[in-house]
Design a protein around this motif. Structure first.
Motif, PDB file in Angstrom:
ATOM      1  N   GLY A  23      49.836  42.852  40.421  1.00 37.28           N
ATOM      2  CA  GLY A  23      49.720  42.217  39.107  1.00 37.28           C
ATOM      3  C   GLY A  23      48.534  41.285  39.031  1.00 37.28           C
ATOM      4  N   TRP A  24      48.355  40.477  40.073  1.00 35.82           N
ATOM      5  CA  TRP A  24      47.214  39.556  40.106  1.00 35.82           C
ATOM      6  C   TRP A  24      45.892  40.315  40.113  1.00 35.82           C
ATOM      7  CZ3 TRP A  24      47.089  34.978  38.457  1.00 35.82           C
ATOM      8  CH2 TRP A  24      48.102  34.039  38.699  1.00 35.82           C
ATOM      9  N   LEU A  25      45.791  41.363  40.938  1.00 34.91           N
ATOM     10  CA  LEU A  25      44.517  42.088  41.022  1.00 34.91           C
ATOM     11  C   LEU A  25      44.217  42.791  39.697  1.00 34.91           C
ATOM     12  CD1 LEU A  25      42.057  42.701  42.714  1.00 34.91           C
ATOM     13  CD2 LEU A  25      43.267  44.675  43.661  1.00 34.91           C
ATOM     14  N   ARG A  26      45.202  43.390  39.079  1.00 37.90           N
ATOM     15  CA  ARG A  26      44.981  44.010  37.760  1.00 37.90           C
ATOM     16  C   ARG A  26      44.490  42.960  36.765  1.00 37.90           C
ATOM     17  NH1 ARG A  26      50.109  46.246  38.773  1.00 37.90           N
ATOM     18  NH2 ARG A  26      49.912  48.364  39.561  1.00 37.90           N
ATOM     19  N   HIS A  27      45.112  41.785  36.806  1.00 39.88           N
ATOM     20  CA  HIS A  27      44.774  40.706  35.877  1.00 39.88           C
ATOM     21  C   HIS A  27      43.358  40.177  36.125  1.00 39.88           C
ATOM     22  CE1 HIS A  27      45.487  37.219  33.304  1.00 39.88           C
ATOM     23  NE2 HIS A  27      45.041  36.456  34.271  1.00 39.88           N
ATOM     24  N   LEU A  28      43.014  39.958  37.383  1.00 38.34           N
ATOM     25  CA  LEU A  28      41.734  39.322  37.706  1.00 38.34           C
ATOM     26  C   LEU A  28      40.552  40.290  37.765  1.00 38.34           C
ATOM     27  CD1 LEU A  28      43.045  36.851  40.426  1.00 38.34           C
ATOM     28  CD2 LEU A  28      42.323  36.290  38.091  1.00 38.34           C
TER      29      LEU A  28
END
Length: 138
Positions: A23-28
């Protein structure tokens, strides 16, 4: 073949740490990185405390479902980040591996999951920066 790097996050249940990391990597990183996650023994659903902790920072992972780690998925990934899957994680020559020692959020409430979420974010920020630098260096 895509020039976009592929990152696979692997933990046992694919219900907490790996889902938050994805989720973090998709977001960032947006669409600059192909993001995958899987588990060696997937749970039935994503940990509700992990979902809530991510919701608090504006990231919705409610549509994610734990997936079984498949050989082909690992083989076709550029970076494999393991989070406690032990010997169940396949090893392929030429892949970049990172083993992140993180507390398991299983069975914890959202108060206990927040520090795990925040530690994952810091690691993802570093990884995203390294992936972006590698892309522009080529």
């Amino acid at each position: 073949m895509s020039d976009k790097p592929s990152v696979l996050f692997v933990c046992v249940h694919n219900a907490g740490r790996s889902q938050m990391a994805a989720g973090w990597l998709r977001h960032l990183a947006g669409d600059t990185v192909e993001v995958r996650s899987a588990g060696s023994a997937p749970a039935n659903q994503v940990n509700p405390a992990a979902v809530e902790a991510m919701r608090e920072v504006g990231i919705d992972i409610t549509d994610q479902t734990p997936k079984l780690l498949e050989w082909e998925t690992a083989e076709s990934s550029d970076v494999i980040v393991t989070m406690g899957c032990g010997d169940a994680c396949p090893v392929f020559p030429g892949k970049r591996y990172e083993d992140w020692q993180l507390d398991d959020p299983a069975g914890k409430d959202v108060d206990a999951v927040r520090p795990i979420r925040d530690e994952i974010r810091a690691r993802i920020e570093k990884l995203a920066g390294e992936l972006a630098a590698g892309r522009t260096a080529g």
